[in-house]
Write an enzyme that holds these catalytic residues in place. Sequence first.
Site, PDB file in Angstrom:
ATOM      1  N   ASN A  35      -6.257   2.387 -12.764  1.00 14.05           N
ATOM      2  CA  ASN A  35      -5.121   1.493 -12.357  1.00 14.05           C
ATOM      3  C   ASN A  35      -3.813   2.039 -12.358  1.00 14.05           C
ATOM      4  O   ASN A  35      -3.384   2.569 -13.299  1.00 14.05           O
ATOM      5  CB  ASN A  35      -5.241  -0.176 -13.098  1.00 14.05           C
ATOM      6  N   ASN A  42       1.672   3.070  -2.673  1.00 12.44           N
ATOM      7  CA  ASN A  42       0.420   3.988  -3.490  1.00 12.44           C
ATOM      8  C   ASN A  42      -0.343   4.425  -2.676  1.00 12.44           C
ATOM      9  O   ASN A  42      -0.926   5.839  -2.744  1.00 12.44           O
ATOM     10  CB  ASN A  42       0.140   3.297  -4.787  1.00 12.44           C
ATOM     11  N   LYS A  86      -6.425  -8.816  -8.607  1.00 10.54           N
ATOM     12  CA  LYS A  86      -7.588  -9.572  -9.164  1.00 10.54           C
ATOM     13  C   LYS A  86      -8.096  -8.792 -10.574  1.00 10.54           C
ATOM     14  O   LYS A  86      -8.195  -7.713 -10.514  1.00 10.54           O
ATOM     15  CB  LYS A  86      -8.291  -9.920  -8.021  1.00 10.54           C
ATOM     16  N   LEU A  87      -8.746  -9.805 -11.272  1.00 12.35           N
ATOM     17  CA  LEU A  87      -9.462  -9.204 -12.496  1.00 12.35           C
ATOM     18  C   LEU A  87     -10.920  -8.864 -11.795  1.00 12.35           C
ATOM     19  O   LEU A  87     -11.421  -9.393 -11.117  1.00 12.35           O
ATOM     20  CB  LEU A  87      -9.660 -10.218 -13.365  1.00 12.35           C
ATOM     21  N   ILE A  88     -11.154  -7.451 -12.262  1.00 13.16           N
ATOM     22  CA  ILE A  88     -12.569  -6.736 -11.834  1.00 13.16           C
ATOM     23  C   ILE A  88     -13.697  -7.462 -12.831  1.00 13.16           C
ATOM     24  O   ILE A  88     -13.469  -7.562 -13.958  1.00 13.16           O
ATOM     25  CB  ILE A  88     -12.378  -5.424 -12.341  1.00 13.16           C
ATOM     26  N   ASP A 109      -4.646  -4.639 -17.380  1.00 13.56           N
ATOM     27  CA  ASP A 109      -3.579  -3.630 -18.028  1.00 13.56           C
ATOM     28  C   ASP A 109      -4.136  -3.248 -19.611  1.00 13.56           C
ATOM     29  O   ASP A 109      -3.211  -2.829 -20.087  1.00 13.56           O
ATOM     30  CB  ASP A 109      -2.406  -4.350 -17.960  1.00 13.56           C
ATOM     31  N   HIS A 111       0.144   0.881 -13.012  1.00 13.01           N
ATOM     32  CA  HIS A 111       0.829  -0.502 -13.761  1.00 13.01           C
ATOM     33  C   HIS A 111       2.383   0.005 -13.499  1.00 13.01           C
ATOM     34  O   HIS A 111       2.728   1.107 -14.172  1.00 13.01           O
ATOM     35  CB  HIS A 111       0.536  -0.748 -14.826  1.00 13.01           C
ATOM     36  N   GLY A 154       0.790  -1.149   0.090  1.00 11.97           N
ATOM     37  CA  GLY A 154       0.035   0.216  -0.019  1.00 11.97           C
ATOM     38  C   GLY A 154       0.712   1.288  -0.047  1.00 11.97           C
ATOM     39  O   GLY A 154       0.263   2.292   0.462  1.00 11.97           O
ATOM     40  N   GLU A 201       5.600   6.381  -9.389  1.00 15.91           N
ATOM     41  CA  GLU A 201       4.376   5.973  -9.093  1.00 15.91           C
ATOM     42  C   GLU A 201       3.797   6.654  -7.835  1.00 15.91           C
ATOM     43  O   GLU A 201       2.691   7.285  -8.215  1.00 15.91           O
ATOM     44  CB  GLU A 201       4.090   4.350  -8.693  1.00 15.91           C
TER      45      GLU A 201
HETATM   46  C1  GRF Z   1       2.838  -1.072  -7.592  1.00 11.74           C
HETATM   47  O1  GRF Z   1       4.304  -1.247  -8.256  1.00 11.74           O
HETATM   48  C2  GRF Z   1       1.739  -0.791  -8.614  1.00 11.74           C
HETATM   49  O2  GRF Z   1       2.206  -0.259  -9.723  1.00 11.74           O
HETATM   50  C3  GRF Z   1       1.490  -2.285  -8.802  1.00 11.74           C
HETATM   51  O3  GRF Z   1       1.583  -3.088  -7.677  1.00 11.74           O
HETATM   52  C4  GRF Z   1       2.554  -2.186  -6.902  1.00 11.74           C
HETATM   53  C5  GRF Z   1       1.807  -2.092  -5.683  1.00 11.74           C
HETATM   54  O4  GRF Z   1       2.430  -1.349  -4.731  1.00 11.74           O
HETATM   55  N1  GRF Z   1       0.156  -2.539  -9.463  1.00 11.74           N
HETATM   56  P1  GRF Z   1       2.134  -0.762  -3.383  1.00 11.74           P
HETATM   57  O5  GRF Z   1       1.210  -1.980  -2.654  1.00 11.74           O
HETATM   58  O6  GRF Z   1       1.307   0.362  -3.622  1.00 11.74           O
HETATM   59  O7  GRF Z   1       3.369  -0.363  -2.469  1.00 11.74           O
END
Ligand code: GRF
Length: 223
Positions: free
Chosen positions: A106, A17, A90-92, A149, A108, A15, A178
């Site tokens: 999302n 992000n 997971k796929l939505i 994606d 990525h 978590g 990110e």
């Molecule tokens: C990130 O690299 C994001 O792009 C990917 O999963 C990772 C999640 O990292 N989809 P965090 O849980 O936010 O630290």
Amino acid sequence: MSESLGVAVLASGSGTNLQAVIDRLHLKDESGVRVARVVGSRAGIGALERASSHGIPTYVLPERDDGGHWLQNVLEASGAGLVVLAGWLKLIPPDVVRSFRGRMINIHPALLPAFGGPGMYGRRVHEAVLDSGAKISGATVHFVDEAYDHGAIIAQWPVPVLAGDDADLLARRVLAVEHRLLPTVIEDFAAGRFELDASGRTAWTGAWCSGNEFTMHSETRAD
Ligand code: GRF
């Protein structure tokens, strides 16, 4: 900004992000963005702990959620205007995608459409980038559609692949951008600067486009 934007975050991991969204937006009244709730794909993950420590309600996806009814209800009940997949593995389900089309994004950790799709998550993404010999990777934020994606790209931020990189080093460099890209895109959404248009593409409502700005001026953009 007249009304605040409620955001529901879906997460499967540590978590970081989510933390960036909390720090950059949720904790700043002037952002007009609040995290309404966080859904974890399983109990005990860091993302849920981070949410709880900020008093944000948390939910855990049940083992069986046929058709995504539970998820749909939790998201609708949150009143969120935007659903953010921040490390959701997971796929939505298609019905949920349909309900939130144009309101679900999302992040990525690579430059889509390369290095995405089923099985492309975590270290595997960065290993695939290194194996390919690509010299640039990065982060992508895109609308969610029925495939992994795959939805319309909103913004990207390039990151160099450096000599001597391994998957962990590259992952760390990408994750750092990110954390800046995701809150900025959410801010742009809250301000109505872009939307998913009828043809399924991202349409910017002005000449300004943070996607371009990151690409062209990623070194100079201020936080
Ligand atoms: C990130 O690299 C994001 O792009 C990917 O999963 C990772 C999640 O990292 N989809 P965090 O849980 O936010 O630290």
